[in-house]
Motif scaffolding. Sequence first.
Motif, PDB file in Angstrom:
ATOM      1  N   UNK A  30       0.830  -1.203   0.000  1.00  0.00           N
ATOM      2  CA  UNK A  30       0.000   0.000   0.000  1.00  0.00           C
ATOM      3  C   UNK A  30       0.867   1.256   0.000  1.00  0.00           C
ATOM      4  N   UNK A  31       1.965   1.226   0.751  1.00  0.00           N
ATOM      5  CA  UNK A  31       2.878   2.371   0.780  1.00  0.00           C
ATOM      6  C   UNK A  31       3.520   2.580  -0.590  1.00  0.00           C
ATOM      7  N   UNK A  32       3.845   1.509  -1.272  1.00  0.00           N
ATOM      8  CA  UNK A  32       4.438   1.616  -2.617  1.00  0.00           C
ATOM      9  C   UNK A  32       3.460   2.280  -3.580  1.00  0.00           C
ATOM     10  N   UNK A  33       2.207   1.886  -3.489  1.00  0.00           N
ATOM     11  CA  UNK A  33       1.194   2.457  -4.379  1.00  0.00           C
ATOM     12  C   UNK A  33       1.017   3.941  -4.100  1.00  0.00           C
ATOM     13  N   UNK A  34       0.944   4.317  -2.809  1.00  0.00           N
ATOM     14  CA  UNK A  34       0.819   5.733  -2.454  1.00  0.00           C
ATOM     15  C   UNK A  34       2.058   6.515  -2.885  1.00  0.00           C
ATOM     16  N   UNK A  35       3.230   5.955  -2.612  1.00  0.00           N
ATOM     17  CA  UNK A  35       4.482   6.659  -2.897  1.00  0.00           C
ATOM     18  C   UNK A  35       4.732   6.799  -4.396  1.00  0.00           C
ATOM     19  N   UNK A  36       4.235   5.880  -5.187  1.00  0.00           N
ATOM     20  CA  UNK A  36       4.461   5.947  -6.632  1.00  0.00           C
ATOM     21  C   UNK A  36       3.816   7.182  -7.233  1.00  0.00           C
ATOM     22  N   UNK A  37       2.750   7.662  -6.634  1.00  0.00           N
ATOM     23  CA  UNK A  37       2.065   8.837  -7.188  1.00  0.00           C
ATOM     24  C   UNK A  37       2.463  10.135  -6.499  1.00  0.00           C
ATOM     25  N   UNK A  38       3.063  10.067  -5.313  1.00  0.00           N
ATOM     26  CA  UNK A  38       3.348  11.299  -4.573  1.00  0.00           C
ATOM     27  C   UNK A  38       4.823  11.642  -4.456  1.00  0.00           C
ATOM     28  N   UNK A  39       5.711  10.672  -4.528  1.00  0.00           N
ATOM     29  CA  UNK A  39       7.129  10.958  -4.293  1.00  0.00           C
ATOM     30  C   UNK A  39       7.766  11.611  -5.518  1.00  0.00           C
ATOM     31  N   UNK A  40       8.726  12.483  -5.232  1.00  0.00           N
ATOM     32  CA  UNK A  40       9.383  13.219  -6.293  1.00  0.00           C
ATOM     33  C   UNK A  40      10.718  12.602  -6.703  1.00  0.00           C
ATOM     34  N   UNK A  45      10.694   7.879  -2.336  1.00  0.00           N
ATOM     35  CA  UNK A  45       9.892   6.657  -2.484  1.00  0.00           C
ATOM     36  C   UNK A  45      10.399   5.571  -1.530  1.00  0.00           C
ATOM     37  N   UNK A  46      11.717   5.352  -1.533  1.00  0.00           N
ATOM     38  CA  UNK A  46      12.330   4.332  -0.677  1.00  0.00           C
ATOM     39  C   UNK A  46      12.082   4.627   0.794  1.00  0.00           C
ATOM     40  N   UNK A  47      12.191   5.888   1.204  1.00  0.00           N
ATOM     41  CA  UNK A  47      11.963   6.259   2.594  1.00  0.00           C
ATOM     42  C   UNK A  47      10.512   6.027   3.013  1.00  0.00           C
ATOM     43  N   UNK A  48       9.582   6.331   2.139  1.00  0.00           N
ATOM     44  CA  UNK A  48       8.160   6.119   2.446  1.00  0.00           C
ATOM     45  C   UNK A  48       7.880   4.629   2.646  1.00  0.00           C
ATOM     46  N   UNK A  49       8.407   3.806   1.752  1.00  0.00           N
ATOM     47  CA  UNK A  49       8.188   2.362   1.847  1.00  0.00           C
ATOM     48  C   UNK A  49       8.875   1.790   3.093  1.00  0.00           C
ATOM     49  N   UNK A  50      10.082   2.268   3.394  1.00  0.00           N
ATOM     50  CA  UNK A  50      10.818   1.761   4.552  1.00  0.00           C
ATOM     51  C   UNK A  50      10.131   2.118   5.867  1.00  0.00           C
TER      52      UNK A  50
END
Length: 76
Positions: A30-40, A45-50
Amino acid sequence: MATYKINQNKLLQELVAAVAEDKMYWVRNDAKIRAATTSKSYDEFRDIVAAAHLQPIKNKDKERRQRSWNTLTDGN
């Protein structure tokens, strides 16, 4: 026909571990899906997933802890 004795404690431990692993998989997914659209960037992206499994500290958790979180500042 051979009979096998089932170790119920080991089976329960394996089940609990498998459920925890599955839960963690979906939290990270779920974090990967959210981060794929919001991270720059990939680092963001890696920090959000971690950090997907982390949760904020609740007020009741703060109240339980009587001494300082930083032992260097309280003189000990």
